[in-house]
Design a protein around this motif. Sequence first.
Motif, PDB file in Angstrom:
ATOM      1  N   ALA A 150       0.838  -1.203   0.000  1.00 46.25           N
ATOM      2  CA  ALA A 150       0.000   0.000   0.000  1.00 46.25           C
ATOM      3  C   ALA A 150       0.868   1.246   0.000  1.00 46.25           C
ATOM      4  CB  ALA A 150      -0.935   0.000   1.216  1.00 46.25           C
ATOM      5  N   GLY A 151       0.505   2.199  -0.858  1.00 44.61           N
ATOM      6  CA  GLY A 151       1.216   3.476  -0.905  1.00 44.61           C
ATOM      7  C   GLY A 151       2.575   3.401  -1.534  1.00 44.61           C
ATOM      8  N   SER A 152       2.896   2.266  -2.189  1.00 44.01           N
ATOM      9  CA  SER A 152       4.234   2.154  -2.790  1.00 44.01           C
ATOM     10  C   SER A 152       4.338   3.081  -3.983  1.00 44.01           C
ATOM     11  CB  SER A 152       4.494   0.721  -3.229  1.00 44.01           C
ATOM     12  OG  SER A 152       3.586   0.344  -4.251  1.00 44.01           O
ATOM     13  N   THR A 153       5.491   3.619  -4.165  1.00 47.74           N
ATOM     14  CA  THR A 153       5.765   4.509  -5.294  1.00 47.74           C
ATOM     15  C   THR A 153       7.022   4.034  -5.987  1.00 47.74           C
ATOM     16  OG1 THR A 153       7.073   5.988  -3.906  1.00 47.74           O
ATOM     17  CG2 THR A 153       4.721   6.476  -4.118  1.00 47.74           C
ATOM     18  N   GLU A 154       7.186   4.453  -7.222  1.00 48.08           N
ATOM     19  CA  GLU A 154       8.403   4.103  -7.945  1.00 48.08           C
ATOM     20  C   GLU A 154       9.583   4.809  -7.278  1.00 48.08           C
ATOM     21  OE1 GLU A 154       8.726   1.845 -10.345  1.00 48.08           O
ATOM     22  OE2 GLU A 154       6.627   1.438  -9.884  1.00 48.08           O
ATOM     23  N   PRO A 155      10.679   4.121  -7.083  1.00 43.67           N
ATOM     24  CA  PRO A 155      11.809   4.700  -6.358  1.00 43.67           C
ATOM     25  C   PRO A 155      12.507   5.795  -7.153  1.00 43.67           C
ATOM     26  CG  PRO A 155      12.436   2.622  -7.314  1.00 43.67           C
ATOM     27  CD  PRO A 155      10.966   2.754  -7.567  1.00 43.67           C
ATOM     28  N   THR A 156      13.189   6.631  -6.427  1.00 38.71           N
ATOM     29  CA  THR A 156      14.043   7.615  -7.083  1.00 38.71           C
ATOM     30  C   THR A 156      15.279   6.924  -7.610  1.00 38.71           C
ATOM     31  OG1 THR A 156      15.141   8.114  -4.999  1.00 38.71           O
ATOM     32  CG2 THR A 156      13.238   9.472  -5.590  1.00 38.71           C
ATOM     33  N   ASP A 157      15.956   7.533  -8.541  1.00 40.10           N
ATOM     34  CA  ASP A 157      17.138   6.948  -9.175  1.00 40.10           C
ATOM     35  C   ASP A 157      18.243   6.754  -8.150  1.00 40.10           C
ATOM     36  OD1 ASP A 157      19.450   6.432 -10.762  1.00 40.10           O
ATOM     37  OD2 ASP A 157      18.356   7.260 -12.471  1.00 40.10           O
ATOM     38  N   ALA A 158      18.853   5.541  -8.153  1.00 40.29           N
ATOM     39  CA  ALA A 158      19.909   5.229  -7.188  1.00 40.29           C
ATOM     40  C   ALA A 158      21.275   5.754  -7.609  1.00 40.29           C
ATOM     41  CB  ALA A 158      19.990   3.724  -6.990  1.00 40.29           C
ATOM     42  N   GLY A 159      21.360   6.293  -8.802  1.00 39.57           N
ATOM     43  CA  GLY A 159      22.620   6.873  -9.238  1.00 39.57           C
ATOM     44  C   GLY A 159      23.590   5.887  -9.853  1.00 39.57           C
ATOM     45  N   GLY A 160      23.123   4.681 -10.083  1.00 40.75           N
ATOM     46  CA  GLY A 160      24.003   3.685 -10.688  1.00 40.75           C
ATOM     47  C   GLY A 160      23.221   2.479 -11.148  1.00 40.75           C
TER      48      GLY A 160
END
Length: 593
Positions: A126-136
Amino acid sequence: MRKIFLSFFMLFAVISTVFAQKLTVESFKLASNDLTAQSQPRKDLNNLNCALVKVGIALDGVKFDGSIMGEPIHKLGEYWVYMPKGVSMLQVLHKNYTPLMVNFYDYGVGKVESGMTYILTLSKPAGSTEPTDAGGNFYALTVTPKNAVVTIDGNPQTVSTDGEYSAMLPYGSHTYKVEAGGYISKSGSFTISSSDTTPINVSLVSAMATVSVTCPTPAVSLYIDKKSVGMAPWTGSLKEGMHLIEAKKEGYRSQQRTINLAQQQRLDVAFAELAAIQGHLSVNYKPFGADVYIDGKKIGQSPRVFNGILVGNHKVEIKKDGYGTDSKTVSILEGQTASLSGVLTTHTSSSVALGFSSSGNTITIPVKDGISIDMVRVEAGTFTMGATAEMKDPFGNEKPTHRVTLTNDYYIGKYEVTQALWKAVMGNNPSEYKGDNLPVEKVSWNDCQEFLSKLNRITGKTFRLPTEAEWEYAARGGNKSRGYQFSGSSNLSDVAWYDDNSGYVTHAVGSKQSNELGIYDMTGNVWEWCQDWYGKYSSSSQINPTGANSGSDRVIRGGSWNNTAWFCRSSCRLNYTPGFRNDCLGLRLVLSE
């Protein structure tokens, strides 16, 4: 410094958030009214319809691992995964979620069935969102050979046993280097981005030189840096640098060649014909005019001096119609003359009537074209069969030991069946290594039965293969046994041709020492077929055992020119199908009284 630390902390927090998210199973059940698995089937390796698992999840980029058949099909809001009958687990993978292992037993399904459709419903947290870029992202590198050493950006990578390397790297350009002994190293660069990783395949090119060796003398053994590599002609790969090549053959002068190889060089090495090392043989037997055979080939009549005999051990036979055959093993030395003399004994009337000559515990049975069979009498007795104390490090199939009683005397071949005898009976020679007095090989158990049938028609006798018990009793020396590990000695080189001394070829029968009964080569030279079906031993005492009642394999005994000492022990036993042929496998005859 504080800003750098804070940035690192935020990156770590983002990565932790990404991998903390989990998919969950809402339900998993059989869809008994859904016939998709039958109407749109996919076959398993047994040509049966697969089970179909419809995985419901509104998420792109889902991967699956486990026993699946072919690539899953991505439909709107679900994936179709085909699985063979009997599978009970499926792993669900996505780069933004923790891997999920679904055990079908946890949901009352158990193992999937052929042609059935199942519904697996998954949900995101519930409430999951696509993650921000991890930079690698990950790099993936596959190398050949698999033991190559990989360096990324100058840093050695963790050793891989499957030739595959991967690790997470920052976005941007990176370098690699792949190295392996005997190969030319390779370097390159790659770029890391946020898109799917494309594996880099790096195959190193061999730096080894290729050497071909020939010699016009037949059956020459080759050694490189003192190690046997087989027979000439030979082609193989060698490292750059200096190497010593030797061409050897028993009875001939060896030749040597030193070579200096560069990377990827191709070199042909041609030896000249080897010079024979010769001695002489003086034969003075009565009655005059007796035929003299050496290694199964007639060379003249007695009395005579025979010049130009190759050095080494040879089997010499003196024969004349109406007389018994005398057989000797003679050692010929360079430039020297070995001497044989004696008197052939006349046949007794009973021996002539029976069609063979006898001397002591040996009989000689003529076959045809001057070819005869020497047989040694083995008196009945009792012995312990199997892995007795002197048989070091036995196989499990040599146990348990058990007492065996053979109630009847029998005759067993003094020598392994030679190519000369096989040709006289069958009219052909299947052997890999040719020579009349070499043991016949590349014969199956079935071939042996055809040979025995024809031999019995020619001689009027009833020859057969030995039972496994008869073979081991004779190999151990019968009632004259001295408890040796090998047949006739505990020093294997005295009695056998095996991998340490054979030069990886067969040798003339009877050219080593005999065992206690006067039987030759029951250890080494070639394996020998037995009559029995192969089966497990019993600890019970047995009388005249004939092996298992049925089976798929027949027993072979004795070890060969291509085996280590361990396989040459008198209790060692192997098994093959009756149609199997090999250049290490021949036979020995038995004749019942």
